[in-house]
Design a protein around this motif. Structure first.
Motif, PDB file in Angstrom:
ATOM      1  N   ASP A   1      -2.435  -2.426  -5.043  1.00  0.00           N
ATOM      2  CA  ASP A   1      -2.542  -3.343  -5.201  1.00  0.00           C
ATOM      3  C   ASP A   1      -4.853  -3.705  -5.734  1.00  0.00           C
ATOM      4  O   ASP A   1      -5.184  -3.655  -4.440  1.00  0.00           O
ATOM      5  CB  ASP A   1      -2.871  -3.993  -3.876  1.00  0.00           C
ATOM      6  CG  ASP A   1      -2.998  -5.984  -3.309  1.00  0.00           C
ATOM      7  OD1 ASP A   1      -3.150  -5.746  -3.888  1.00  0.00           O
ATOM      8  OD2 ASP A   1      -3.030  -6.099  -1.768  1.00  0.00           O
TER       9      ASP A   1
ATOM     10  N   GLY B   1      -7.080  -5.993  -5.711  1.00  0.00           N
ATOM     11  CA  GLY B   1      -7.376  -7.990  -5.172  1.00  0.00           C
ATOM     12  C   GLY B   1      -8.433  -7.926  -5.571  1.00  0.00           C
ATOM     13  O   GLY B   1      -9.874  -6.580  -6.376  1.00  0.00           O
TER      14      GLY B   1
ATOM     15  N   LYS C   1      -5.934  -1.506  -2.978  1.00  0.00           N
ATOM     16  CA  LYS C   1      -5.491  -0.335  -1.860  1.00  0.00           C
ATOM     17  C   LYS C   1      -4.620   0.075  -2.306  1.00  0.00           C
ATOM     18  O   LYS C   1      -4.322   0.184  -3.380  1.00  0.00           O
ATOM     19  CB  LYS C   1      -4.814  -1.799  -1.147  1.00  0.00           C
ATOM     20  CG  LYS C   1      -5.304  -2.554   0.246  1.00  0.00           C
ATOM     21  CD  LYS C   1      -5.702  -3.860  -0.480  1.00  0.00           C
ATOM     22  CE  LYS C   1      -6.549  -4.756  -0.159  1.00  0.00           C
ATOM     23  NZ  LYS C   1      -6.873  -6.130  -0.978  1.00  0.00           N
TER      24      LYS C   1
ATOM     25  N   ASP D   1       0.190 -15.264   2.079  1.00  0.00           N
ATOM     26  CA  ASP D   1      -1.101 -14.380   2.016  1.00  0.00           C
ATOM     27  C   ASP D   1      -2.593 -14.858   1.515  1.00  0.00           C
ATOM     28  O   ASP D   1      -3.055 -15.518   0.298  1.00  0.00           O
ATOM     29  CB  ASP D   1      -0.728 -13.247   0.762  1.00  0.00           C
ATOM     30  CG  ASP D   1      -1.708 -12.068   0.603  1.00  0.00           C
ATOM     31  OD1 ASP D   1      -2.676 -11.155   1.486  1.00  0.00           O
ATOM     32  OD2 ASP D   1      -2.332 -12.000  -0.774  1.00  0.00           O
TER      33      ASP D   1
ATOM     34  N   LYS E   1      -7.279 -15.880  -3.183  1.00  0.00           N
ATOM     35  CA  LYS E   1      -6.515 -17.135  -3.109  1.00  0.00           C
ATOM     36  C   LYS E   1      -5.832 -16.924  -2.093  1.00  0.00           C
ATOM     37  O   LYS E   1      -5.616 -15.910  -1.414  1.00  0.00           O
ATOM     38  CB  LYS E   1      -5.099 -16.227  -4.410  1.00  0.00           C
ATOM     39  CG  LYS E   1      -5.269 -14.730  -4.172  1.00  0.00           C
ATOM     40  CD  LYS E   1      -4.813 -14.825  -6.164  1.00  0.00           C
ATOM     41  CE  LYS E   1      -4.241 -13.410  -6.234  1.00  0.00           C
ATOM     42  NZ  LYS E   1      -4.051 -12.383  -5.449  1.00  0.00           N
TER      43      LYS E   1
ATOM     44  N   ILE F   1       1.034  -5.625   0.516  1.00  0.00           N
ATOM     45  CA  ILE F   1       1.288  -5.892  -1.327  1.00  0.00           C
ATOM     46  C   ILE F   1       1.218  -4.080  -1.718  1.00  0.00           C
ATOM     47  O   ILE F   1       1.880  -3.408  -2.699  1.00  0.00           O
ATOM     48  CB  ILE F   1       0.409  -6.140  -2.031  1.00  0.00           C
ATOM     49  CG1 ILE F   1       0.637  -8.105  -1.488  1.00  0.00           C
ATOM     50  CG2 ILE F   1       0.554  -6.627  -3.673  1.00  0.00           C
ATOM     51  CD1 ILE F   1      -0.317  -9.085  -2.173  1.00  0.00           C
TER      52      ILE F   1
HETATM   53 MG   LIG Z   1      -5.459  -9.579  -2.495  1.00  0.00          MG
END
Ligand SMILES: [Mg+2]
Ligand SMILES: Nc1ncnc2c1ncn2[C@@H]1O[C@H](COP(=O)(O)OP(=O)(O)OP(=O)(O)O)[C@@H](O)[C@H]1O
Length: 352
Positions: free
Chosen positions: A13, A15, A20, A191, A196, A340
């Motif tokens: 993920d 971000g 992650k 989330d 976002k 995620i």
């Molecule tokens: Mg994220």
């Protein structure tokens, strides 16, 4: 070889503030959490979904894989926010083959980008609530140039991108693995990331409404930075209690609470829009994830505004977790940020 059939993927993920990574192991007893780790990336590396510092980010990914001792090179990644448009559309009921031929021209009116600039995917959700000759179709459009950017990034990190998913769907995928997941109730998955927010109202594994907004924890950092004339990095240190001399914790709490309340209003508005539609069922459970869950007052504001249960996701709950490798203190801190990556790690090479 650890895995019986070699079709598993590492979930990555990316971000805009933390990357992650998760790797799972399927055993006779169930899914085992094999690897999980995360790393902060420098402010400005990803801006509005675009990768500004490709080399730096590829390097961060390489370092994270190394520190977690992940050798698998096949990865599943996802995009979201600015690069993705998700819409539920109403269209004449027809066989899938026919829909496939016409969906591009039909999608044009719903997508704010040139149709040649996006990859379109869709899923038939079922009969429309308005008319039996109509069906609901979930339309997903992802900007091609952003997909290319992420594929290049993964190659640069020395990995193979095998699946490019959408953040909201990966989160849903992780949620559906949980033992307390309910098929009867209407659930709202939230989330709140750094840059976002994604909202997904679902029932029985089917999305009923999705919304993306640009709210996120960066708003708090930006507010602190502008009010106290400090950098974003210093604002983050202040939030973490690492510098106390310029900004008091009371002031941080005040700014955080104000932001949490504005996220709460935004979420309530979506819930109210959904509930005032043709649906007479109420949202019963709100499940929170992302760095926003750590912001004081966020969960409480939602609890007082909505007539629903509000909880924070622990995506590790559906897995066998070695407590020596992943102590409780780590799970509590990492859990809300992990879904995620976990949802992506659940994907298989042959998945669509
Ligand atoms: Mg994220
Ligand atoms: N206690 C806290 N108070 C305020 N913010 C926090 C706290 N703990 C973590 N955060 C914020 O959460 C963010 C990380 O959340 P998350 O990992 O969900 O974001 P991301 O996935 O990188 O962002 P996005 O999905 O928006 O691109 C960090 O940027 C950090 O500022």
């Amino acid at each position: 070889m650890i895995f019986g059939k070699k079709d598993h993927l590492v979930g990555l993920d990316i971000g805009s503030s933390f990357i992650k990574v998760a790797e799972l192991k399927i055993t006779g007893k169930g899914h085992v959490l094999h690897k999980f780790g995360m790393a902060r990336i420098a402010v400005g590396t990803i801006v509005e979904g675009r990768i500004v510092d490709m080399e730096g980010l590829a390097n961060d990914i390489r370092t994270l894989f190394k520190s977690q001792k992940i050798r698998e090179k096949n990865v599943a990644i996802s995009t979201g926010g600015h690069s993705v448009v998700i819409k539920t559309i109403n269209t004449l009921t027809r066989p899938e083959k026919e829909l496939q031929d016409t969906i591009y021209s039909e999608a044009e009116q719903y997508i704010p980008y040139d149709i040649d600039d996006v990859n379109i995917d869709y899923q038939i959700l079922g009969e429309s609530e308005f008319s039996p000759d109509q069906m609901n179709v979930l339309l997903v459009a992802v900007k091609k140039d952003i997909v290319t950017e992420y594929i290049d990034l993964i190659h640069m990190a020395g990995l193979n991108p095998r699946i490019i998913d959408v953040d909201t769907f990966s989160l849903q995928n992780a949620y559906e693995m949980l033992p307390y997941e309910s098929q009867e109730k209407i659930i709202l998955l939230v989330d709140v990331g750094a840059s976002k927010t994604s909202l997904n109202i679902l029932k029985a594994n089917t999305s009923l409404m999705m919304r993306d907004t640009v709210s996120g924890t960066n708003q708090i950092l930006e507010e602190i930075s502008s009010q106290f004339d400090v950098t974003i990095e210093e604002a983050e240190l202040a939030i973490n209690g690492e510098i106390n001399d310029i900004i008091s914790q009371e002031k941080i709490q005040e700014i955080s609470l104000k932001m949490a309340q504005s996220w709460c209003s935004e979420i309530c508005e979506v819930v109210n829009t959904y509930q005032s539609g043709v649906n007479d069922e109420d949202v019963e459970n709100v499940v929170l994830s992302g760095g926003g869950v750590f912001v004081e007052g966020f969960k409480d504001s939602l609890l007082s505004e909505l007539e629903a249960d509000v909880s924070i996701i622990n995506p590790f709950e559906g897995f066998i977790v070695n407590e020596k490798k992943f102590p409780d203190s780590f799970i509590t801190k990492a859990g809300p940020l992990a879904p995620i990556a976990i949802g992506l790690a659940l994907r298989r090479i042959d998945d669509k």
